[in-house]
Design a protein around this motif. Structure first.
Motif: not given
Ligand code: AMP
Ligand code: MG
Length: 330
Positions: A4-16, A161-177
């Protein structure tokens, strides 16, 4: 691959956690101001091979090495005067510069065998924090399966990519796109390889003259690979100095042999040198070993390199693509 791929909020713990996984060769989707990138350690050919496999890329496109600042960029490539000027004006930001690579600073697989390297300093604060914590260049193409559109949210990444990568850091939508603008600074006149988030006029204003245009895309350009490429454009891909024979039926005198999964083609014993891309038959391992093994066999003084046929599934297709380039007459 993890189940499974984990999704973490992009706070200090997530970044670490992201930096820890990247340091261990893991695959982590990170937010940037352009799109979400699928990051891995650009110095680790195994991690890079795993990234190509996760994306399902049919060929090893050269990847952009992401670093936190221009000082780190100077450790990855030789910044030409034009590159220095553009870096000073637009980094951090949606601009990628192609410059001569510093050998050993990124893996050959990440550069797809090129002697040049594409470098970007992203502006997104989370990307910045991950890059500083990782302390190494991070290769990061868009975090989607090959042929799908680039993701601008964590949900898009998860869908692909669920199940194919370890982690997704979630920081909301990308600005430039849209992806970064790519400028090749290896020649006398900088060349616009791909239009993107930074407009041409802004770049030309800093250069004090026009950018050259890249040749039009070749017919076979991948759908998710907007960079124009002409047949000649990738001619500097690593190729051995001696002929390469693909899918050989037998080994002839004076030839070196490159095998997969312990294959023993007729004439096996008379090869002047033998290497196996993956004795266990693992295509990810084979991709990670490809350039190093070709180089090693090229250095043996053999008059040619004979390569056995490889499986065509998974990374086998990309490996065969690169072997065909290595075998192409020059
Ligand atoms: P992306 O898919 O946004 O990560 O963009 C990667 C693009 O950068 C690829 O399509 C390549 O064509 C281009 N690129 C990366 N490295 C190089 C290089 N050394 N020379 C030319 N183009 C490069
Ligand atoms: Mg893409």
């Amino acid at each position: 691959m993890p189940p499974r791929t984990r999704v973490l909020m992009a706070d200090a713990a997530g970044i670490e956690e992201a930096a820890r996984l990247l340091g261990g060769g893991g695959l982590v989707a990170i937010p940037t101001e352009t799109v979400y990138g699928l990051g891995c350690d650009a110095t680790d050919p195994r991690a890079v091979a795993g990234l190509y496999a996760a994306k399902g890329r049919p060929s090893f496109n050269p990847l952009i090495a992401h670093v936190p600042d221009v000082a780190a960029a100077r450790g990855v490539g030789r910044l030409t005067p034009a590159a220095e000027a553009l870096a000073a004006a637009f980094w951090p930001g949606p601009l990628t510069l192609v410059v001569p690579a510093i050998e050993g600073a990124t893996s050959e697989l990440a550069r797809a065998g090129l002697a040049s390297v594409a470098i970007r300093v992203p502006a997104h604060p989370v990307a910045q924090a991950v890059l500083r914590a990782a302390g190494r260049p991070i290769a990061a193409p868009s975090a989607n399966r090959s042929g799908h559109v680039s993701p601008t949210s964590a949900a898009h990444v998860l869908a692909d990519l669920d199940g194919r990568i370890e982690l997704i850091l979630d920081a909301g939508p990308s600005a430039v796109g849209v992806e970064s603008t790519i400028v090749d600074c290896t020649g006398p006149v900088p060349v616009l390889l791909r239009p993107g988030g930074l407009p041409r006029a802004a770049i030309e204003a800093v250069l004090g003259g026009p950018l050259a245009n890249a040749p039009p895309p070749s017919a076979g350009a991948a759908e998710d690979d907007p960079a124009p490429r002409a047949p000649g454009m990738l001619a500097s891909h690593y190729a051995p100095s001696v002929p390469v024979g693909l899918g050989i039926g037998e080994v002839r005198p004076g030839e070196a042999l490159l095998t997969f999964a312990g294959a023993r083609p007729p004439g096996f014993e008379q090869a002047v040198a033998r290497l196996d891309l993956s004795p266990a038959g693992d295509l990810v391992e084979a991709a990670a070993n490809l350039y190093a093994h070709l180089r090693a066999l090229d250095g043996t003084g053999a008059r040619a390199i004979a390569v056995v046929a490889l499986p065509s599934h998974g990374l086998g297709e990309a490996i065969a693509d690169r072997l065909r380039r290595a075998a192409a007459p020059r």
